[in-house]
Enzyme design. Structure first.
Site, PDB file in Angstrom:
ATOM      1  CG  ASP A 118      27.640  -2.685  -2.387  1.00 15.56           C
ATOM      2  OD1 ASP A 118      28.491  -1.780  -2.292  1.00 15.56           O
ATOM      3  OD2 ASP A 118      26.964  -2.864  -3.407  1.00 15.56           O
ATOM      4  CB  SER A 153      29.720  -1.225  -5.736  1.00 16.43           C
ATOM      5  OG  SER A 153      28.574  -1.945  -6.088  1.00 16.43           O
TER       6      SER A 153
END
Length: 249
Positions: free
Chosen positions: A158, A40
Site C-alpha cells: 500500500d 490507495s
C-alpha cells in the site's frame, strides 16, 4: 512551465468524500490538471474521474467495498485476507467497467506504492500494461492483504505506508498549483503509533516496511505542514471533509 496537479489521499471508506468531490468535478466538466497522483482508495477514485465515469467510485465503495467478499473478519481469523483488494479491483472492473480509451487519453495518473525492499515510495504512471498490478499494489494494506503484488522488477504494498499524501511528489514533478483532496479534516494530525514492536513482529519478512510504518505519522504530519505552509512559489488548494463528517473508519 508550472503545472497543475491533483492529489487524492486514500483512507479506505473515507474515500467516499473524495468520490463525491470528483463527481462534482465531473458534473461541471472540471479537469484542468496536468497530472494526478492518488494513493490507495485515492488512486481508485481517480480511475472513475479520469474515465469520466460519474458515480462509479461511489458505487464501488458503497456496494462492493461493503461486501463480505472484500472485507471479512472471519476469513482473516483463519489466515485469509481481511481486505481482498484484488477481488475488489477485478469485481469493480466487471460490474462497473470503465472506458479505457478515455482513461488513457486523459490526464496522466500516478499511483503511489511502497517498495517492500526499500520501504520507499514508488510512483507508477498507470498504463494499460500495468493497470491491474498497480491498482492492486497501491491498495495492498500490509497484514490485512496476504498476497504481495510483484511486477516491474519489484514487489510492493500500500502506497499510504510510505506517502499517504504525495503533495511533495507533485511539487517535485513541477506542480506549482496543487489541489489536494484529503480524507480527514484539515485540523487532523496523525498520532504516533505505540505498536511498532507488534508491526516489527508481524512484518518480520518485510522489515523495511515495518521501519517505514514506524515513521508514518511523522511523514504524514510533515505532508500536512507542507500543505498548510507551502513554498512561496506554490499555491495549494485544499478540499477536506468537515469536522463532523459522519464516518468513523
Amino acid at each position: 512551465m508550472d503545472k497543475k496537479a491533483l492529489v487524492v489521499e486514500g483512507g479506505a471508506m473515507r474515500g467516499i468524500f473524495a468520490a463525491g468531490v470528483l463527481d462534482a468535478y465531473l458534473e461541471h466538466e472540471y479537469q484542468p490538471f496536468d497530472f494526478t497522483i492518488g494513493v490507495s482508495a485515492g488512486a481508485s477514485n481517480l480511475l472513475g474521474y479520469l474515465a469520466k465515469a460519474k458515480q462509479r467510485s461511489y458505487k464501488v465503495i458503497t456496494e462492493l467495498a461493503t461486501s463480505k467478499d472484500f472485507f471479512s473478519v472471519s476469513r482473516f481469523a483463519v489466515g485469509g485476507n481481511l481486505t481482498d483488494v484484488k477481488w475488489l479491483s477485478d469485481a469493480s472492473m466487471v460490474q462497473y467497467p470503465i472506458d479505457l480509451e478515455c482513461l488513457f487519453n486523459s490526464i496522466p495518473l500516478y499511483a503511489t506504492t511502497t517498495d517492500i525492499g526499500s520501504g520507499q515510495a514508488k510512483y507508477f504512471h498507470v498504463s494499460k500494461e500495468n493497470l491491474s498490478g498497480v491498482m492492486e499494489a497501491t491498495t495492498a494494506l500490509p497484514i490485512a492483504y496476504k498476497r504481495t503484488p510483484c511486477f516491474s522488477g519489484g514487489c510492493f504494498t500500500d502506497g499510504a505506508v510510505a506517502d499517504s499524501i504525495p503533495v511533495k511528489e507533485a511539487y517535485r514533478r513541477g506542480a506549482r498549483d496543487i489541489t489536494v483532496i484529503l480524507s480527514h479534516p484539515l485540523s487532523y494530525n496523525m498520532p504516533e503509533s505505540s505498536s511498532y514492536w507488534l508491526m516489527k513482529r508481524l512484518l518480520r519478512d518485510t522489515p523495511k516496511v515495518a521501519e517505514t510504518l514506524a515513521t508514518r505519522a511523522k511523514q504524514y504530519n510533515e505532508a500536512l505542514q507542507f500543505i498548510r505552509f507551502p513554498p512561496s512559489d506554490a499555491t495549494i488548494r485544499v478540499i477536506a471533509p468537515p469536522e463532523d463528517f459522519p464516518l468513523s473508519v
